[in-house]
Design a protein around this motif. Sequence first.
Motif, PDB file in Angstrom:
ATOM      1  N   PHE A 150       0.821  -1.208   0.000  1.00 26.75           N
ATOM      2  CA  PHE A 150       0.000   0.000   0.000  1.00 26.75           C
ATOM      3  C   PHE A 150       0.858   1.263   0.000  1.00 26.75           C
ATOM      4  CE2 PHE A 150      -2.701   3.271   1.872  1.00 26.75           C
ATOM      5  CZ  PHE A 150      -3.863   3.120   1.142  1.00 26.75           C
ATOM      6  N   VAL A 151       1.897   1.264   0.825  1.00 22.89           N
ATOM      7  CA  VAL A 151       2.712   2.475   0.974  1.00 22.89           C
ATOM      8  C   VAL A 151       3.889   2.509   0.008  1.00 22.89           C
ATOM      9  CG1 VAL A 151       2.081   2.732   3.391  1.00 22.89           C
ATOM     10  CG2 VAL A 151       4.134   1.424   2.800  1.00 22.89           C
ATOM     11  N   HIS A 152       4.146   1.389  -0.653  1.00 22.63           N
ATOM     12  CA  HIS A 152       5.298   1.339  -1.555  1.00 22.63           C
ATOM     13  C   HIS A 152       5.055   2.175  -2.810  1.00 22.63           C
ATOM     14  CE1 HIS A 152       8.689  -0.054  -3.822  1.00 22.63           C
ATOM     15  NE2 HIS A 152       7.920  -0.603  -4.747  1.00 22.63           N
ATOM     16  N   VAL A 153       6.004   3.027  -3.139  1.00 24.97           N
ATOM     17  CA  VAL A 153       5.919   3.820  -4.364  1.00 24.97           C
ATOM     18  C   VAL A 153       6.498   2.986  -5.503  1.00 24.97           C
ATOM     19  CG1 VAL A 153       6.638   5.923  -5.538  1.00 24.97           C
ATOM     20  CG2 VAL A 153       6.128   5.978  -3.079  1.00 24.97           C
ATOM     21  N   ASP A 154       5.624   2.475  -6.324  1.00 28.13           N
ATOM     22  CA  ASP A 154       6.045   1.602  -7.416  1.00 28.13           C
ATOM     23  C   ASP A 154       6.263   2.443  -8.672  1.00 28.13           C
ATOM     24  OD1 ASP A 154       6.496  -0.306  -9.280  1.00 28.13           O
ATOM     25  OD2 ASP A 154       4.817  -1.592  -8.711  1.00 28.13           O
ATOM     26  N   HIS A 155       7.513   2.583  -9.058  1.00 30.19           N
ATOM     27  CA  HIS A 155       7.824   3.414 -10.222  1.00 30.19           C
ATOM     28  C   HIS A 155       7.312   2.784 -11.518  1.00 30.19           C
ATOM     29  CE1 HIS A 155      10.123   6.279  -7.909  1.00 30.19           C
ATOM     30  NE2 HIS A 155      10.805   5.296  -7.347  1.00 30.19           N
ATOM     31  N   LYS A 156       7.077   1.479 -11.486  1.00 33.49           N
ATOM     32  CA  LYS A 156       6.523   0.830 -12.677  1.00 33.49           C
ATOM     33  C   LYS A 156       5.116   1.344 -12.960  1.00 33.49           C
ATOM     34  CE  LYS A 156       9.162  -3.483 -12.648  1.00 33.49           C
ATOM     35  NZ  LYS A 156       9.096  -4.963 -12.589  1.00 33.49           N
ATOM     36  N   ARG A 157       4.373   1.637 -11.881  1.00 35.93           N
ATOM     37  CA  ARG A 157       3.027   2.194 -12.067  1.00 35.93           C
ATOM     38  C   ARG A 157       3.111   3.560 -12.742  1.00 35.93           C
ATOM     39  NH1 ARG A 157       1.125   1.382  -5.980  1.00 35.93           N
ATOM     40  NH2 ARG A 157       1.490  -0.846  -5.783  1.00 35.93           N
ATOM     41  N   GLU A 158       4.090   4.352 -12.325  1.00 32.07           N
ATOM     42  CA  GLU A 158       4.264   5.667 -12.942  1.00 32.07           C
ATOM     43  C   GLU A 158       4.642   5.520 -14.413  1.00 32.07           C
ATOM     44  OE1 GLU A 158       6.312   8.805 -10.856  1.00 32.07           O
ATOM     45  OE2 GLU A 158       6.286   7.636  -9.000  1.00 32.07           O
ATOM     46  N   GLU A 159       5.424   4.497 -14.717  1.00 31.59           N
ATOM     47  CA  GLU A 159       5.790   4.244 -16.110  1.00 31.59           C
ATOM     48  C   GLU A 159       4.556   3.876 -16.929  1.00 31.59           C
ATOM     49  OE1 GLU A 159       8.783   1.253 -16.091  1.00 31.59           O
ATOM     50  OE2 GLU A 159      10.290   2.512 -15.115  1.00 31.59           O
ATOM     51  N   VAL A 160       3.659   3.095 -16.315  1.00 30.68           N
ATOM     52  CA  VAL A 160       2.415   2.717 -16.996  1.00 30.68           C
ATOM     53  C   VAL A 160       1.558   3.954 -17.242  1.00 30.68           C
ATOM     54  CG1 VAL A 160       0.247   1.442 -16.787  1.00 30.68           C
ATOM     55  CG2 VAL A 160       2.388   0.369 -16.093  1.00 30.68           C
ATOM     56  N   LEU A 161       1.489   4.829 -16.230  1.00 33.09           N
ATOM     57  CA  LEU A 161       0.739   6.080 -16.390  1.00 33.09           C
ATOM     58  C   LEU A 161       1.292   6.884 -17.559  1.00 33.09           C
ATOM     59  CD1 LEU A 161       0.184   7.482 -12.775  1.00 33.09           C
ATOM     60  CD2 LEU A 161      -1.508   6.479 -14.292  1.00 33.09           C
ATOM     61  N   SER A 162       2.601   7.014 -17.603  1.00 26.01           N
ATOM     62  CA  SER A 162       3.242   7.781 -18.676  1.00 26.01           C
ATOM     63  C   SER A 162       2.966   7.149 -20.035  1.00 26.01           C
ATOM     64  CB  SER A 162       4.755   7.865 -18.442  1.00 26.01           C
ATOM     65  OG  SER A 162       5.039   8.562 -17.243  1.00 26.01           O
ATOM     66  N   GLU A 163       2.968   5.821 -20.070  1.00 26.22           N
ATOM     67  CA  GLU A 163       2.714   5.124 -21.329  1.00 26.22           C
ATOM     68  C   GLU A 163       1.283   5.370 -21.807  1.00 26.22           C
ATOM     69  OE1 GLU A 163       3.285   0.683 -23.323  1.00 26.22           O
ATOM     70  OE2 GLU A 163       3.321   0.918 -21.139  1.00 26.22           O
ATOM     71  N   ILE A 164       0.325   5.298 -20.882  1.00 23.66           N
ATOM     72  CA  ILE A 164      -1.079   5.554 -21.237  1.00 23.66           C
ATOM     73  C   ILE A 164      -1.246   6.981 -21.740  1.00 23.66           C
ATOM     74  CG2 ILE A 164      -3.424   5.788 -20.323  1.00 23.66           C
ATOM     75  CD1 ILE A 164      -2.765   3.510 -18.387  1.00 23.66           C
ATOM     76  N   GLU A 165      -0.634   7.928 -21.042  1.00 20.99           N
ATOM     77  CA  GLU A 165      -0.740   9.338 -21.433  1.00 20.99           C
ATOM     78  C   GLU A 165      -0.115   9.578 -22.803  1.00 20.99           C
ATOM     79  OE1 GLU A 165      -0.598  11.114 -16.859  1.00 20.99           O
ATOM     80  OE2 GLU A 165       1.234  10.887 -18.034  1.00 20.99           O
TER      81      GLU A 165
END
Length: 248
Positions: A82-97
């Motif tokens: 829950f508290v872990h900042v997963d940079h892979k998620r941010e990469e997915v966000l950037s890819e979607i955008e």
Amino acid sequence: MIVAMKKAKLVVMKDDKDKLLKSLQKAGVFMPIPPADSETAGDSSQEEVLLQRAEKSLKLIERFREKKGLIRDEVRISYDEFVHVDHKREEVLSEIEEIDFKIEQLEAEIESFEDQRKYYLPWQDLDIRLSDLTNTKFSVFHTGFLKQGKSEDLKLIILETGGEVKELGAGADGLAFLFVNYVHDDAEVMERVKSLGFLEVGLPKIAKFTAEIISEMETKIQANMQLIEELKAKLAEIAENAKELELY
């Protein structure tokens, strides 16, 4: 009697924070204290930006996900997850955008190509390159539109003075015409033609046939549509793992 208290750390969704605190205070089993600065999980403004990006991205891929039932499945995760900042998620966000931006660009190009296709469509049967519609020492070229119902009058005026006229396709402004006048008759002929409501249009002097230009626009439209489908397929692939984004 003073009862020894144990220290506990609670992590809760922002929307549930106030409700949970009130319930714990009523029960008298928990005394909240603010976390130390070192325990604050990042800058709140940055988290808010990430949340907004995640919400927008989830909306973009929503149509590619399986329809949810009336009862939403409960997702259980550990505290560390829950508290872990997963940079892979941010990469997915950037890819979607990035994919969304590319789709918007391609759709804008399609709209531009379609406008150009429609512009040249009434002139599709023009059997001369646009660059060759150039006045000579003895003749003057004219292209334009005339409302339907007056085409025979226009043809008569042109032919009376020995000119040549060709009726082409229909457009938003009427029927498209190409005609050629002799230089010494041009001023008088144009005065009579304009009295019929003739609207002169100057076509770009491109070294191509109009049918060739239309075909090029259609090819570009099809190519962009194919790219959009490929990008949407990529979004559908990302949508399969959308639960990762919901953790924001």
